[in-house]
Design a protein around this motif. Structure first.
Motif, PDB file in Angstrom:
ATOM      1  N   GLY A   1       0.804  -1.218   0.000  1.00  0.00           N
ATOM      2  CA  GLY A   1       0.000   0.000   0.000  1.00  0.00           C
ATOM      3  C   GLY A   1       0.834   1.264   0.000  1.00  0.00           C
ATOM      4  O   GLY A   1       0.309   2.372   0.096  1.00  0.00           O
ATOM      5  N   GLU A   2       2.142   1.118  -0.127  1.00  0.00           N
ATOM      6  CA  GLU A   2       3.058   2.252  -0.109  1.00  0.00           C
ATOM      7  C   GLU A   2       2.959   3.049  -1.406  1.00  0.00           C
ATOM      8  O   GLU A   2       2.865   2.473  -2.486  1.00  0.00           O
ATOM      9  CB  GLU A   2       4.471   1.691   0.062  1.00  0.00           C
ATOM     10  N   LEU A   3       2.997   4.380  -1.309  1.00  0.00           N
ATOM     11  CA  LEU A   3       3.009   5.228  -2.493  1.00  0.00           C
ATOM     12  C   LEU A   3       4.412   5.248  -3.072  1.00  0.00           C
ATOM     13  O   LEU A   3       5.369   5.633  -2.398  1.00  0.00           O
ATOM     14  CB  LEU A   3       2.572   6.659  -2.146  1.00  0.00           C
ATOM     15  N   ALA A   4       4.532   4.820  -4.332  1.00  0.00           N
ATOM     16  CA  ALA A   4       5.835   4.811  -5.008  1.00  0.00           C
ATOM     17  C   ALA A   4       6.084   6.109  -5.760  1.00  0.00           C
ATOM     18  O   ALA A   4       7.229   6.472  -6.001  1.00  0.00           O
ATOM     19  CB  ALA A   4       5.918   3.625  -5.967  1.00  0.00           C
ATOM     20  N   GLY A   5       5.018   6.810  -6.155  1.00  0.00           N
ATOM     21  CA  GLY A   5       5.162   8.034  -6.936  1.00  0.00           C
ATOM     22  C   GLY A   5       3.980   8.194  -7.859  1.00  0.00           C
ATOM     23  O   GLY A   5       2.847   7.912  -7.480  1.00  0.00           O
ATOM     24  N   PHE A   6       4.260   8.625  -9.102  1.00  0.00           N
ATOM     25  CA  PHE A   6       3.169   8.783 -10.060  1.00  0.00           C
ATOM     26  C   PHE A   6       3.593   8.359 -11.453  1.00  0.00           C
ATOM     27  O   PHE A   6       4.771   8.265 -11.776  1.00  0.00           O
ATOM     28  CB  PHE A   6       2.627  10.217 -10.084  1.00  0.00           C
ATOM     29  N   THR A   7       2.583   8.109 -12.270  1.00  0.00           N
ATOM     30  CA  THR A   7       2.720   7.964 -13.710  1.00  0.00           C
ATOM     31  C   THR A   7       1.434   8.488 -14.305  1.00  0.00           C
ATOM     32  O   THR A   7       0.435   8.636 -13.605  1.00  0.00           O
ATOM     33  CB  THR A   7       2.945   6.505 -14.151  1.00  0.00           C
ATOM     34  N   GLY A   8       1.459   8.776 -15.586  1.00  0.00           N
ATOM     35  CA  GLY A   8       0.212   9.183 -16.211  1.00  0.00           C
ATOM     36  C   GLY A   8       0.412  10.157 -17.343  1.00  0.00           C
ATOM     37  O   GLY A   8       1.499  10.274 -17.907  1.00  0.00           O
TER      38      GLY A   8
END
Length: 177
Positions: free
Chosen positions: A73-80
């Protein structure tokens, strides 16, 4: 928009619980050395950026996904997806991008997340072409672009900061989801 699941990741909208983790990522000089002028961001700048990212979802029908590890459930970052207004010469265009915390580098997460975002662009949003922009020297991001099937389209210069950029592109009609 519902969540997108890959074997190891969940792509979803950001929520208030993500602010602190995203601020940590934006405060890391190693992460930010390839972004904008290379300056790190603080908590307030992260909140402002996340608000802009959500506005783009409302305005464009696409935007940046929070990338969460399914196991922890850890936030790794973003993509999009985003519109690269900072580089008018490529417009109209939609850019695919990513930013992950350093502890998540070198594990294939950026490629896995970006591949899922490409599928979203093609299948859910009907886009037929994507670009990705990197500073010359950012070999890790260019490696992700190659893994996604993108090819070098042009070299140019950042209009504000003056450093060299590379623009990669892919025709999504040739993309294999």
């Amino acid at each position: 928009m519902s969540e997108i699941h890959t074997p190891r990741l969940t792509l979803r909208h950001f929520d208030d619980d993500d602010v602190a983790q995203m601020a940590e990522i934006n405060a890391d000089p190693q992460v930010m050395r390839w972004v904008g002028d290379g300056s790190v961001g603080d908590l307030e700048q992260t909140v402002e950026a996340m608000e802009r990212w959500e506005e783009e979802w409302d305005e464009e029908g696409f935007g940046l996904f929070a990338v969460e590890l399914r196991g922890s459930g850890e936030l790794a970052g973003f993509t999009g997806l985003s519109v690269p207004t900072f580089l008018p010469e490529v417009l109209p265009a939609v850019e695919i991008g990513w930013r992950l915390g350093r502890q998540f580098w070198g594990q294939g997460y950026a490629s896995e997340a970006a591949h899922a975002a490409m599928e979203f662009a093609l299948q859910d949003r009907g886009l037929d072409r994507l670009i990705s922009i990197s500073r010359v020297g950012n070999e890790a991001s260019e490696n992700v672009m190659r893994k996604l099937g993108m090819t070098l389209e042009r070299e140019t210069t950042h209009p504000e900061y003056g450093f060299p950029l590379r623009v990669h592109a892919i025709d999504l009609t040739e993309f294999e989801a």
